[in-house]
Enzyme design. Structure first.
Site, PDB file in Angstrom:
ATOM      1  N   HIS A  70      29.185  17.571 -11.273  1.00  0.00           N
ATOM      2  CA  HIS A  70      28.365  18.604 -10.355  1.00  0.00           C
ATOM      3  C   HIS A  70      28.430  18.208  -8.943  1.00  0.00           C
ATOM      4  CE1 HIS A  70      25.341  15.382 -11.066  1.00  0.00           C
ATOM      5  NE2 HIS A  70      24.928  15.604  -9.708  1.00  0.00           N
ATOM      6  N   HIS A  72      30.212  17.013  -2.201  1.00  0.00           N
ATOM      7  CA  HIS A  72      31.197  16.391  -3.177  1.00  0.00           C
ATOM      8  C   HIS A  72      30.550  16.320  -4.601  1.00  0.00           C
ATOM      9  CE1 HIS A  72      28.274  12.960  -2.580  1.00  0.00           C
ATOM     10  NE2 HIS A  72      28.513  12.856  -3.538  1.00  0.00           N
TER      11      HIS A  72
HETATM   12  P1  AMP Z   1      25.754  12.149  -6.033  1.00  0.00           P
HETATM   13  O1  AMP Z   1      27.166  12.643  -6.991  1.00  0.00           O
HETATM   14  O2  AMP Z   1      25.281  13.549  -5.500  1.00  0.00           O
HETATM   15  O3  AMP Z   1      24.764  11.677  -6.917  1.00  0.00           O
HETATM   16  O4  AMP Z   1      26.239  11.470  -4.850  1.00  0.00           O
HETATM   17  C1  AMP Z   1      26.584  10.209  -4.926  1.00  0.00           C
HETATM   18  C2  AMP Z   1      26.109   9.279  -3.957  1.00  0.00           C
HETATM   19  O5  AMP Z   1      26.475   9.644  -2.673  1.00  0.00           O
HETATM   20  C3  AMP Z   1      24.678   9.335  -3.719  1.00  0.00           C
HETATM   21  O6  AMP Z   1      24.110   8.188  -3.955  1.00  0.00           O
HETATM   22  C4  AMP Z   1      24.338   9.442  -2.336  1.00  0.00           C
HETATM   23  O7  AMP Z   1      23.589   8.625  -1.789  1.00  0.00           O
HETATM   24  C5  AMP Z   1      25.554   9.351  -1.777  1.00  0.00           C
HETATM   25  N1  AMP Z   1      25.880  10.014  -0.225  1.00  0.00           N
HETATM   26  C6  AMP Z   1      26.061   9.244   0.891  1.00  0.00           C
HETATM   27  N2  AMP Z   1      26.170   9.677   1.976  1.00  0.00           N
HETATM   28  C7  AMP Z   1      26.048  11.063   1.403  1.00  0.00           C
HETATM   29  C8  AMP Z   1      26.092  12.369   2.194  1.00  0.00           C
HETATM   30  N3  AMP Z   1      26.423  12.421   3.654  1.00  0.00           N
HETATM   31  N4  AMP Z   1      25.963  13.435   1.418  1.00  0.00           N
HETATM   32  C9  AMP Z   1      25.998  13.531   0.243  1.00  0.00           C
HETATM   33  N5  AMP Z   1      25.854  12.197  -0.417  1.00  0.00           N
HETATM   34  C10 AMP Z   1      25.887  11.135   0.158  1.00  0.00           C
END
Ligand code: AMP
Length: 258
Positions: free
Chosen positions: A117, A206
Site C-alpha cells: 500500500h 511510496h
Molecule cells: P510506510 O510504508 O508508509 O510504513 O513507510 C515506511 C517508512 O517511511 C515509515 O516508517 C516512515 O516513517 C518513513 N518515512 C520517512 N520519511 C518519510 C516521508 N517523508 N514520507 C513518508 N514516509 C516517510
C-alpha cells in the site's frame, strides 16, 4: 387526587391531560421530580464489547518479526492508518520482492511487506469509541476527492523515525505528487481535527516493498542500483488511486473517490 402529584413513580398521560384541561399552572418546585437513577447505576459500569479486546495483546517483539512498536500498547489503543492499496501492480511487486530477497540474502535478511500500500497517514492511535466517528469524518472529508491512475517510479530507501527499521520502497512517480497531495490534504485536516499527528512534511509518497531491522540505510543505498535493475525487468507499475482505506486494528473501511 392532586392535579400534579409526583409523589409516585411517574405521571401518566391522563394526569397530564387532566392538568391542562383544568388550566392550572403548577409551581416550579412542585414539578421537580426526584432524580431518576442513571443507566450506570441500574446497569453497572459499561463493559467493553468483545471486539474492544481484539488489539489487546502482549507486546512481544518476537511475535511481530522483532519489530519494536513506536507507541505504547494499551488496552483499547487501535493502531490506525490511511492508505491506498497497491493492488493493480501487486503481482509485479511480489515478483520483485522475491528476487530482491534472494539477491541480498548473503548480505542482509530482508522481509517482504505484505498488503502492499501507499500510506496517506502516519500510524496513529485511536480509542475504540472514536473509530466510527473518525471514519465518518474521513468519508466526509474525502467526498469531493477525485481519483486518478498513477505509476510508481524507481526505488528509494526510508527508515522509520526511530531508525529501528529500514525500508526499500517504490516511490510515486513525481508527475503524480500534486494529485496525491490533493488527496492527502483533507486526510491531514481530519488528523488535525482529532489532534493526531499529520503526515510527513514534505511527504514522500511510496509503496514499501521490503524491510529489515536496524538502520541499514548505507548498505541498502550501495545496493540500490543492482535492485533497480531487477525492478526494471517489470512493466510499468500502475497504482490505481480510486479508493482510500482506513485500517484500524483489524477493521478496514473503504472510501470510493470520484
Ligand atoms: P510506510 O510504508 O508508509 O510504513 O513507510 C515506511 C517508512 O517511511 C515509515 O516508517 C516512515 O516513517 C518513513 N518515512 C520517512 N520519511 C518519510 C516521508 N517523508 N514520507 C513518508 N514516509 C516517510
Amino acid at each position: 387526587m392532586a392535579l400534579v402529584d409526583y409523589g409516585g413513580s411517574s405521571s401518566s398521560a391522563s394526569e397530564d391531560e387532566e392538568s391542562s384541561e383544568n388550566n392550572q399552572t403548577p409551581t416550579l418546585s412542585s414539578l421537580k421530580r426526584p432524580a431518576l437513577p442513571t443507566a450506570a447505576a441500574l446497569l453497572g459500569p459499561k463493559k467493553p464489547k468483545p471486539e474492544e479486546f481484539v488489539e489487546d495483546v502482549v507486546d512481544d517483539p518476537a511475535l511481530h518479526g522483532g519489530r519494536i512498536r513506536s507507541f505504547k500498547h494499551e488496552r483499547g489503543n487501535w493502531a490506525t492508518y490511511v492508505y491506498v492499496p497497491a493492488a493493480a501492480c501487486a503481482d509485479q511487486l511480489e515478483e520483485f520482492q522475491a528476487e530482491a530477497i534472494a539477491h541480498l540474502e548473503p548480505h542482509l535478511e530482508l522481509q517482504a511487506n505484505d498488503s502492499l500500500h501507499l500510506s496517506l497517514s502516519r500510524t496513529v492511535v485511536l480509542q475504540y469509541h472514536q473509530i466510527d466517528e473518525f471514519s465518518r469524518s474521513l468519508q466526509t472529508a474525502l467526498s469531493s476527492s477525485v481519483g486518478f491512475t498513477a505509476t510508481l517510479q524507481g526505488l528509494r530507501i526510508y527508515t522509520n523515525e526511530e531508525r529501528t527499521r529500514t525500508f526499500i520502497a517504490a516511490p510515486l512517480d513525481p508527475a503524480f505528487v500534486e494529485k496525491m497531495t490533493a488527496i492527502l490534504q483533507p486526510i491531514d485536516q481530519v488528523m488535525l481535527d482529532y489532534r493526531l499527528q499529520q503526515f510527513y512534511d514534505p511527504a514522500s509518497f511510496h509503496v514499501s516493498l521490503l524491510w529489515c531491522l536496524g538502520d541499514q540505510e548505507a548498505l541498502l543505498k550501495d545496493k540500490l542500483q543492482e535492485l533497480q535493475e531487477l525492478l526494471e525487468d517489470q512493466d510499468t507499475l500502475t497504482l490505481a488511486v480510486n479508493e482510500v482505506h482506513l485500517k484500524c486494528g483489524n477493521k478496514d473501511f473503504t472510501y470510493r473517490l470520484k
